[in-house]
Motif scaffolding. Structure first.
Motif, PDB file in Angstrom:
ATOM      1  N   PRO A   4    -115.429 -64.489 -18.835  1.00  0.00           N
ATOM      2  CA  PRO A   4    -115.191 -65.424 -19.934  1.00  0.00           C
ATOM      3  C   PRO A   4    -116.197 -66.585 -19.937  1.00  0.00           C
ATOM      4  CG  PRO A   4    -113.109 -64.812 -18.936  1.00  0.00           C
ATOM      5  CD  PRO A   4    -114.201 -64.234 -18.069  1.00  0.00           C
ATOM      6  N   HIS A   5    -116.582 -67.059 -18.751  1.00  0.00           N
ATOM      7  CA  HIS A   5    -117.552 -68.156 -18.660  1.00  0.00           C
ATOM      8  C   HIS A   5    -118.921 -67.715 -19.161  1.00  0.00           C
ATOM      9  CE1 HIS A   5    -115.364 -71.295 -16.325  1.00  0.00           C
ATOM     10  NE2 HIS A   5    -114.570 -70.266 -16.134  1.00  0.00           N
ATOM     11  N   GLU A   6    -119.334 -66.497 -18.801  1.00  0.00           N
ATOM     12  CA  GLU A   6    -120.628 -65.984 -19.248  1.00  0.00           C
ATOM     13  C   GLU A   6    -120.640 -65.798 -20.760  1.00  0.00           C
ATOM     14  OE1 GLU A   6    -121.514 -63.586 -15.094  1.00  0.00           O
ATOM     15  OE2 GLU A   6    -120.777 -62.495 -16.847  1.00  0.00           O
ATOM     16  N   PHE A   7    -119.537 -65.291 -21.312  1.00  0.00           N
ATOM     17  CA  PHE A   7    -119.448 -65.120 -22.758  1.00  0.00           C
ATOM     18  C   PHE A   7    -119.504 -66.473 -23.464  1.00  0.00           C
ATOM     19  CE2 PHE A   7    -117.284 -64.404 -26.799  1.00  0.00           C
ATOM     20  CZ  PHE A   7    -118.038 -63.348 -27.281  1.00  0.00           C
ATOM     21  N   PRO A  24    -125.708 -72.706 -13.914  1.00  0.00           N
ATOM     22  CA  PRO A  24    -126.861 -71.866 -13.573  1.00  0.00           C
ATOM     23  C   PRO A  24    -126.474 -70.448 -13.167  1.00  0.00           C
ATOM     24  CG  PRO A  24    -126.657 -73.720 -12.045  1.00  0.00           C
ATOM     25  CD  PRO A  24    -125.613 -73.884 -13.083  1.00  0.00           C
ATOM     26  N   VAL A  25    -125.295 -70.266 -12.604  1.00  0.00           N
ATOM     27  CA  VAL A  25    -124.840 -68.928 -12.220  1.00  0.00           C
ATOM     28  C   VAL A  25    -124.604 -68.079 -13.469  1.00  0.00           C
ATOM     29  CG1 VAL A  25    -122.989 -67.627 -11.073  1.00  0.00           C
ATOM     30  CG2 VAL A  25    -123.865 -69.742 -10.046  1.00  0.00           C
ATOM     31  N   LEU A  30    -126.710 -63.921 -17.455  1.00  0.00           N
ATOM     32  CA  LEU A  30    -127.145 -63.549 -18.807  1.00  0.00           C
ATOM     33  C   LEU A  30    -128.616 -63.155 -18.818  1.00  0.00           C
ATOM     34  CD1 LEU A  30    -125.326 -66.328 -20.880  1.00  0.00           C
ATOM     35  CD2 LEU A  30    -124.616 -63.939 -20.550  1.00  0.00           C
ATOM     36  N   LEU A  31    -129.439 -63.858 -18.039  1.00  0.00           N
ATOM     37  CA  LEU A  31    -130.855 -63.507 -17.931  1.00  0.00           C
ATOM     38  C   LEU A  31    -131.025 -62.127 -17.312  1.00  0.00           C
ATOM     39  CD1 LEU A  31    -132.216 -66.959 -16.726  1.00  0.00           C
ATOM     40  CD2 LEU A  31    -132.881 -65.795 -18.836  1.00  0.00           C
ATOM     41  N   GLU A  32    -130.271 -61.840 -16.242  1.00  0.00           N
ATOM     42  CA  GLU A  32    -130.361 -60.545 -15.565  1.00  0.00           C
ATOM     43  C   GLU A  32    -129.949 -59.398 -16.475  1.00  0.00           C
ATOM     44  OE1 GLU A  32    -128.031 -60.753 -12.002  1.00  0.00           O
ATOM     45  OE2 GLU A  32    -129.428 -62.144 -11.036  1.00  0.00           O
ATOM     46  N   ARG A  33    -128.992 -59.640 -17.353  1.00  0.00           N
ATOM     47  CA  ARG A  33    -128.520 -58.593 -18.271  1.00  0.00           C
ATOM     48  C   ARG A  33    -129.386 -58.485 -19.528  1.00  0.00           C
ATOM     49  NH1 ARG A  33    -123.720 -60.641 -15.906  1.00  0.00           N
ATOM     50  NH2 ARG A  33    -122.349 -58.989 -15.173  1.00  0.00           N
ATOM     51  N   GLY A  34    -130.359 -59.372 -19.664  1.00  0.00           N
ATOM     52  CA  GLY A  34    -131.242 -59.326 -20.827  1.00  0.00           C
ATOM     53  C   GLY A  34    -130.610 -59.847 -22.102  1.00  0.00           C
ATOM     54  N   LEU A  35    -129.540 -60.632 -21.971  1.00  0.00           N
ATOM     55  CA  LEU A  35    -128.857 -61.187 -23.140  1.00  0.00           C
ATOM     56  C   LEU A  35    -129.481 -62.503 -23.582  1.00  0.00           C
ATOM     57  CD1 LEU A  35    -125.221 -60.460 -21.954  1.00  0.00           C
ATOM     58  CD2 LEU A  35    -126.597 -59.121 -23.572  1.00  0.00           C
ATOM     59  N   VAL A  36    -130.168 -63.155 -22.668  1.00  0.00           N
ATOM     60  CA  VAL A  36    -130.797 -64.447 -22.903  1.00  0.00           C
ATOM     61  C   VAL A  36    -132.183 -64.410 -22.272  1.00  0.00           C
ATOM     62  CG1 VAL A  36    -130.669 -66.901 -22.267  1.00  0.00           C
ATOM     63  CG2 VAL A  36    -128.618 -65.720 -22.982  1.00  0.00           C
ATOM     64  N   SER A  37    -133.119 -65.100 -22.893  1.00  0.00           N
ATOM     65  CA  SER A  37    -134.443 -65.282 -22.295  1.00  0.00           C
ATOM     66  C   SER A  37    -134.738 -66.769 -22.271  1.00  0.00           C
ATOM     67  CB  SER A  37    -135.513 -64.532 -23.102  1.00  0.00           C
ATOM     68  OG  SER A  37    -135.639 -65.105 -24.380  1.00  0.00           O
ATOM     69  N   LEU A  38    -135.715 -67.164 -21.483  1.00  0.00           N
ATOM     70  CA  LEU A  38    -136.145 -68.559 -21.455  1.00  0.00           C
ATOM     71  C   LEU A  38    -137.470 -68.664 -22.188  1.00  0.00           C
ATOM     72  CD1 LEU A  38    -135.308 -69.622 -17.806  1.00  0.00           C
ATOM     73  CD2 LEU A  38    -134.055 -70.160 -19.890  1.00  0.00           C
ATOM     74  N   GLN A  39    -137.540 -69.607 -23.117  1.00  0.00           N
ATOM     75  CA  GLN A  39    -138.761 -69.836 -23.887  1.00  0.00           C
ATOM     76  C   GLN A  39    -139.136 -71.301 -23.771  1.00  0.00           C
ATOM     77  OE1 GLN A  39    -138.009 -68.539 -27.868  1.00  0.00           O
ATOM     78  NE2 GLN A  39    -137.769 -66.407 -27.275  1.00  0.00           N
ATOM     79  N   GLU A  40    -140.433 -71.549 -23.736  1.00  0.00           N
ATOM     80  CA  GLU A  40    -140.893 -72.928 -23.654  1.00  0.00           C
ATOM     81  C   GLU A  40    -140.584 -73.620 -24.982  1.00  0.00           C
ATOM     82  OE1 GLU A  40    -144.705 -75.357 -21.935  1.00  0.00           O
ATOM     83  OE2 GLU A  40    -144.942 -73.262 -22.489  1.00  0.00           O
ATOM     84  N   CYS A  41    -139.860 -74.728 -24.905  1.00  0.00           N
ATOM     85  CA  CYS A  41    -139.493 -75.447 -26.126  1.00  0.00           C
ATOM     86  C   CYS A  41    -140.186 -76.802 -26.193  1.00  0.00           C
ATOM     87  CB  CYS A  41    -137.980 -75.587 -26.238  1.00  0.00           C
ATOM     88  SG  CYS A  41    -137.195 -76.383 -24.844  1.00  0.00           S
ATOM     89  N   ALA A  42    -140.790 -77.225 -25.111  1.00  0.00           N
ATOM     90  CA  ALA A  42    -141.578 -78.464 -25.057  1.00  0.00           C
ATOM     91  C   ALA A  42    -142.420 -78.378 -23.790  1.00  0.00           C
ATOM     92  CB  ALA A  42    -140.671 -79.683 -25.036  1.00  0.00           C
ATOM     93  N   THR A  51    -131.381 -63.025 -26.918  1.00  0.00           N
ATOM     94  CA  THR A  51    -132.255 -61.897 -27.239  1.00  0.00           C
ATOM     95  C   THR A  51    -131.570 -60.999 -28.270  1.00  0.00           C
ATOM     96  OG1 THR A  51    -131.296 -60.509 -25.503  1.00  0.00           O
ATOM     97  CG2 THR A  51    -133.174 -61.902 -24.877  1.00  0.00           C
ATOM     98  N   GLU A  52    -132.298 -60.014 -28.765  1.00  0.00           N
ATOM     99  CA  GLU A  52    -131.712 -59.047 -29.691  1.00  0.00           C
ATOM    100  C   GLU A  52    -130.534 -58.330 -29.040  1.00  0.00           C
ATOM    101  OE1 GLU A  52    -132.176 -58.461 -32.949  1.00  0.00           O
ATOM    102  OE2 GLU A  52    -133.453 -60.228 -32.849  1.00  0.00           O
ATOM    103  N   HIS A  53    -130.658 -58.047 -27.754  1.00  0.00           N
ATOM    104  CA  HIS A  53    -129.561 -57.407 -27.013  1.00  0.00           C
ATOM    105  C   HIS A  53    -128.332 -58.326 -26.987  1.00  0.00           C
ATOM    106  CE1 HIS A  53    -127.753 -54.612 -24.221  1.00  0.00           C
ATOM    107  NE2 HIS A  53    -127.619 -55.558 -23.304  1.00  0.00           N
ATOM    108  N   GLY A  54    -128.579 -59.618 -26.828  1.00  0.00           N
ATOM    109  CA  GLY A  54    -127.489 -60.585 -26.844  1.00  0.00           C
ATOM    110  C   GLY A  54    -126.794 -60.642 -28.193  1.00  0.00           C
TER     111      GLY A  54
END
Length: 83
Positions: A4-7, A24-25, A30-42, A51-54
């Motif tokens: 539930p926390h990850e969702f 961070p956990v 979410l990063l490991e599952r490919g649901l989220v990515s990190l992008q430089e925003c500044a 991500t599309e998978h997310g």
């Protein structure tokens, strides 16, 4: 399967779209599952993005997000006129 926390973290990443005080956990999961990515925003700043998978996962559980608001004529934070 997501906890539930990850969702909830996935939904927060979508809604806020900026640097968040996320667990961070949960973010790592979410990063490991490919649901989220990190992008430089500044400069020297990275922000999580779904991500599309997310998005596919959110749609699979019935989430309609912005698409549902647009159908009702609502913008973020503004309601459609009542009839």
């Amino acid at each position: 399967m997501l906890s539930p926390h990850e969702f909830a973290t996935l939904l927060l990443v979508h809604d806020v779209q900026d640097r968040l005080e996320l667990d961070p956990v949960d973010l790592e999961a979410l990063l490991e599952r490919g649901l989220v990515s990190l992008q430089e925003c500044a400069a020297d700043r990275w922000c999580p993005r779904i991500t599309e998978h997310g998005y596919a996962l959110l749609r699979a559980v019935g989430w309609q997000g912005e698409m549902n608001r647009a159908r009702r004529g609502e913008a973020r934070g503004h309601e459609a006129p009542r009839q």
